[in-house]
Every structure is written in C-alpha cells, then in structure tokens.
Enzyme design. Structure first.
Site, PDB file in Angstrom:
ATOM      1  N   GLY A 175      76.689  84.904  -5.030  1.00  0.00           N
ATOM      2  CA  GLY A 175      77.892  84.458  -5.711  1.00  0.00           C
ATOM      3  C   GLY A 175      78.960  83.897  -4.789  1.00  0.00           C
ATOM      4  O   GLY A 175      79.911  83.267  -5.249  1.00  0.00           O
ATOM      5  N   ARG A 176      78.789  84.120  -3.478  1.00  0.00           N
ATOM      6  CA  ARG A 176      79.773  83.576  -2.529  1.00  0.00           C
ATOM      7  C   ARG A 176      79.103  83.289  -1.193  1.00  0.00           C
ATOM      8  O   ARG A 176      79.707  83.430  -0.131  1.00  0.00           O
ATOM      9  CB  ARG A 176      80.931  84.545  -2.331  1.00  0.00           C
ATOM     10  CG  ARG A 176      80.506  85.946  -1.878  1.00  0.00           C
ATOM     11  CD  ARG A 176      81.708  86.772  -1.500  1.00  0.00           C
ATOM     12  NE  ARG A 176      81.295  88.062  -0.971  1.00  0.00           N
ATOM     13  CZ  ARG A 176      82.011  88.784  -0.121  1.00  0.00           C
ATOM     14  NH1 ARG A 176      83.164  88.324   0.300  1.00  0.00           N
ATOM     15  NH2 ARG A 176      81.581  89.949   0.298  1.00  0.00           N
ATOM     16  N   GLY A 204      84.389  83.411  -4.957  1.00  0.00           N
ATOM     17  CA  GLY A 204      83.489  82.862  -3.948  1.00  0.00           C
ATOM     18  C   GLY A 204      83.981  82.966  -2.524  1.00  0.00           C
ATOM     19  O   GLY A 204      83.352  82.430  -1.611  1.00  0.00           O
ATOM     20  N   ARG A 211      76.062  84.675   8.815  1.00  0.00           N
ATOM     21  CA  ARG A 211      75.086  85.755   8.987  1.00  0.00           C
ATOM     22  C   ARG A 211      73.731  85.172   9.384  1.00  0.00           C
ATOM     23  O   ARG A 211      73.289  84.163   8.835  1.00  0.00           O
ATOM     24  CB  ARG A 211      74.951  86.560   7.700  1.00  0.00           C
ATOM     25  CG  ARG A 211      73.948  87.707   7.813  1.00  0.00           C
ATOM     26  CD  ARG A 211      74.137  88.741   6.723  1.00  0.00           C
ATOM     27  NE  ARG A 211      73.904  88.221   5.396  1.00  0.00           N
ATOM     28  CZ  ARG A 211      74.291  88.847   4.275  1.00  0.00           C
ATOM     29  NH1 ARG A 211      74.942  89.984   4.341  1.00  0.00           N
ATOM     30  NH2 ARG A 211      74.040  88.320   3.091  1.00  0.00           N
ATOM     31  N   ASP A 246      69.311  94.975  -4.608  1.00  0.00           N
ATOM     32  CA  ASP A 246      69.663  93.639  -4.136  1.00  0.00           C
ATOM     33  C   ASP A 246      70.230  93.669  -2.719  1.00  0.00           C
ATOM     34  O   ASP A 246      70.469  92.615  -2.126  1.00  0.00           O
ATOM     35  CB  ASP A 246      70.653  92.961  -5.089  1.00  0.00           C
ATOM     36  CG  ASP A 246      71.899  93.789  -5.332  1.00  0.00           C
ATOM     37  OD1 ASP A 246      71.768  94.891  -5.901  1.00  0.00           O
ATOM     38  OD2 ASP A 246      73.003  93.355  -4.948  1.00  0.00           O
ATOM     39  N   ASP A 268      74.414  93.633   4.417  1.00  0.00           N
ATOM     40  CA  ASP A 268      75.606  93.871   3.595  1.00  0.00           C
ATOM     41  C   ASP A 268      76.406  95.087   4.073  1.00  0.00           C
ATOM     42  O   ASP A 268      76.163  96.217   3.653  1.00  0.00           O
ATOM     43  CB  ASP A 268      75.231  94.022   2.113  1.00  0.00           C
ATOM     44  CG  ASP A 268      74.847  92.683   1.493  1.00  0.00           C
ATOM     45  OD1 ASP A 268      75.296  91.650   2.012  1.00  0.00           O
ATOM     46  OD2 ASP A 268      74.100  92.668   0.508  1.00  0.00           O
TER      47      ASP A 268
END
Length: 475
Positions: free
Chosen positions: A84-85, A118, A168, A245, A255
């Site tokens: 989503g971002r 975002g 990343r 996820d 994450d």
C-alpha cells in the site's frame, strides 16, 4: 547497475505496475556505503541517491510495481492486502550470484493502499534502518536498508512529522501471504508459477520437475523459519506483528514497525500497541511461526498430487514436526549462550530462564555477566542466583573453560539496540533533521560482539525497565 524485473514477468495477477509518487524536496539522510558496494551501485547512482531513492528518478531498467498478497492479521484472514505504500523497483544480481530486490517504502499510494496516504514518517524510516542493520550485525537473517531520504514534506500522524522514503533490500518480498492470496482465489495457475519462481529464487536445489516439490519447498521454508526465530530468541528480539503477510519465504526478518528488544526476561513481554492480547509476545514467537507455516501448508494443498486425506496427513506431520526441530535448535542455541560444550541435559537452561523471570533480571546483561564470571574468575560480578552459578561453573569446568568463554562471546552480544536508546536517537534525528546521532549509534551497533570506544554509552539499562514502553506500526 541495471535492474532486472523477473517478478514483473510473472504477470499482472501478481502486481500493479505503478510509478512512485514524486516528493517535494528529496535529501539523502542515511546511506549504507557497505551495502551499496555489494550492490555495485556506481558513482553516478550514489551522487544522485536522493533522486533515485525517493522515487523522483528511475533507476536504469526499473519497472516499478506494487506486489499483491493476502494475510492473516492477528488471526483474522484478509484476502487482499498488498503493497500500500511500497514500490519494488527491480532486482539486482550480487557478485556471488544471488538476486536481491530493491524496494522503496513510503513512496506513494497504490491500488492496495486501503485509504492510506502511501507515505512514511521519518522516525519509522530511521527505525527500519537502525534495527535492520543492527540485526544484520548480530547475525540474524534480515532484510537490510540501503537509504533513508527525507522528502521535504510534512505528514500528519496525530502530530506533524517530516516525511521520508526507505530503500529496503531483500532476497525477495515473497511472503506466506503471497501464497495465501492465490490459494484463496483458487488461481492454481498463478499459485504454480509462484511456487516454481520461489523455488528457483530461494531453494534452487529443489527439482522443479518433481511432483513432490511442494513438500520439499515447505520443508525448506520451515527450516529457514526455525533458524530465524531461534536467532530472535538468542538476541531477545520481539517482532511485534507476526502476521502471515510479514513472514518471508526466504526466512529473512522483514517489517520493523512495532518491533522491540527484550529487557527483563519474561516470555509474555510485548511492546506493540496493536497487540492488545499479547498474541505476538516474546515467548509466543516459536508457536506463531508454526501456526504461520500451517497456513503456508494449507495454501500448497492444491499443488500436491495424491489422495487428499493422505496429502493433508503428510502436511500435518511436517507442521507437528516443527516442535521437535525447533526445540532441538533452541536448546543448542541456549547451550551455546551458556558455554555448555557437550551438555545433553537442558535442566540448567530451564532453571536459568526460570531464575531470570523470577528475579526480573535483564536478558542480555545476565549473559554478559556470566561471561565475566569466566573471564575474571569472579562469581560476584553477576546478579544471577549464586547456587545456580555454582552448578553451571561445575559443568563448565568439566571441559575447556577458555573454549566455553569463546563460545559465549560469539553468541552473546555486548550491546543491542535497546528500546530507550533507539527512541532517543529517533527523536534527536526528527528534531534536528541531522543524522549525526544515528551514525554514531550505528557505528556501535555494527560491532555488537566487540567493544569499541563508544560501546559503553549504549549499554545502560532503561531506568524504568521499559514498563510503559510501547511501539507503533508507523503507517
């Protein structure tokens, strides 16, 4: 450097092709020189890093995409999540032959944004850099951070905060939730393509022509996950949001939103503000990993030939077998941390952890003190229960004391990214918009097993024992 786009070639069912949203005034805030060299970035890219890694300019060969995936979030299934971002810019082949993804986070909205803006604020961006590079230095399988670029824009997360974009680097961004996405849709063609792609990318020794490759793949992923979780438990890392996820097929930690480090030992320790019931507390991480692997196994069922009950039984056996595999790896790790060279009896480990919890002792510091007991031949340098220390010493002295000390020093960091120091650095960076404090801290964290001049500045324990500490997802 020219990017390839092998994931893009899987087709539109896997992604959305979409450009990053340009930012107002990109400025390079943090740059990972050593990682850039591994990626053979080149001087032209480095000199224009703010433009390339904000999304304002496109790297050679890049086709930016947002990835589709599903996921169980705190036990509840969401059939469509996705980036989503974030924008996957493409892949780069390292000198050793492995491929890695280069992805921007905070680079604008996609069709998966779910009403989000975002974007990413500067503190979560710097947290990702600090924590991922600290974990890398600690020897934990992890994604890494190449750059943090400030955007010159203000975001509103309750209060106004400067914006930033994170770059990343990962072995890939294929998640357990990616397999769930296609399985839930009944898209067997795409699920097959994903399996074969993941095997080629991460586990190339698996024969793609073998009808049992899904079983072999699951075995390989399980082994990777066990290795990573054991490392988390070794250094006292609490991920905070182990949704499917957020679990990679490669086994890399990904994450770093609501993550934290364990202080006083207690298996129920949780810091994430969104984990209200402690589902992802420190001690639950192994069982959640097993649960996540069960969800992967379910997703693979349509790809496995044979009688259904037999297939399910074989998958169940693999999932149940995780317990024994994990405990063996965990006990070996704990024996290594305690310098126990040939111990087949885990009672010392169990007693030690029970005492740490009962006496509310710091996890990292307790192992450091035990190392000092050996190096200084002085039992008074530790707060650990003296009776237990005497039993432990008697076992150590049955073998080579120096070898035990070396083993302990190899497995027990002398400095970790403690929560109060991380928060202090993030606040300093946000207020000053200067990277000096972060660079000084990263220098210490890059040497977690060997003391350098500044190490002692970041070894102190939190005065409040992190009692009121909370982390947030940063979205």
């Amino acid at each position: 450097m020219k990017l390839e786009n092998t994931y893009y070639q899987l087709g539109e069912a896997f992604l959305q092709e979409i450009e990053p949203t340009p930012v107002l005034q990109p400025e390079l805030f943090l740059w990972n020189d050593s990682l850039a060299r591994e990626l053979t970035m080149g001087s032209e890219i480095e000199s224009n890093a703010a433009l390339f890694f904000s999304g304002n300019e496109k790297l050679n060969g890049s086709i930016p995409i947002a990835l589709a995936y599903a996921g169980h979030q705190f036990g509840g299934f969401n059939p469509q999540l996705g980036d989503g971002r974030a924008h996957l810019l493409g892949e780069v082949q390292l000198q050793g032959g492995d491929w890695v993804d280069i992805q921007l986070k905070g680079s604008g909205q996609t069709k998966f944004s779910r009403r989000g803006d975002g974007r990413c604020a500067i503190k979560p961006a710097i947290r990702e850099y600090i924590m991922s590079e600290a974990m890398f230095a600690l020897g934990v399988p992890t994604t890494r951070t190449l750059a943090v670029v400030t955007t010159g824009e203000e975001l509103y997360r309750g209060l106004s905060e400067p914006g930033a974009v994170v770059t990343r680097v990962a072995k890939s961004h294929i998640r357990v939730g990616t397999f769930q996405y296609f399985s839930a849709k009944g898209d067997i063609e795409s699920l097959t393509k994903l399996l074969d792609y993941a095997i080629e990318r991460h586990y190339p020794s698996i024969d793609l022509l073998n009808d049992d490759r899904a079983f072999t793949f699951l075995d390989a992923v399980i082994d990777s996950q066990i290795k990573t979780i054991v490392h988390w438990m070794r250094v006292g890392f609490i991920h905070g949001v182990m949704n499917t996820d957020n679990m990679t097929i490669s086994g890399e930690t990904i994450d770093y939103g609501p993550c934290a480090m364990l202080g006083n030992y207690h298996p129920e320790t949780v810091f994430s503000s969104i984990d209200e019931n402690g589902r992802y507390c420190f001690g639950n991480q192994p069982s959640i990993m097993q649960w996540n692997m069960a969800r992967l196994a379910e997703s693979l069922i349509p790809l496995i030939k044979g009688e259904k009950d037999g297939v399910i039984k074989s998958l169940e056996d693999r999932i149940l077998g995780i317990t024994e595999k994990y405990l063996a790896a965990f006990n070996q790790m704990m024996n290594d941390k305690l310098g126990l060279l040939d111990s087949k009896d885990n009672r010392l480990v169990d007693q030690f952890l029970t005492l740490l919890q009962k006496d509310k002792l710091d996890y990292t510091q307790s192992f450091i003190e035990l190392s000092h007991v050996l190096s200084q031949s002085d039992v008074t340098v530790t707060s650990v229960n003296r009776e237990w220390v005497s039993k432990w010493l008697s076992v150590i002295k049955e073998g080579d004391v120096q070898e035990s000390l070396v083993l302990m020093q190899k497995n027990n960091p002398i400095v970790i990214p403690r929560n109060h120091h991380v928060e202090s650095i993030l606040e300093q960076c946000k207020e000053s918009l200067l990277n000096t404090s972060a660079l000084n801290y990263l220098k210490v964290l890059s040497s977690p097993y060997i003391e350098i001049e500044q190490t002692m500045e970041f070894q102190d324990l939190p005065k409040d024992n992190d009692i009121s500490y909370q982390t947030f997802c940063g979205t």
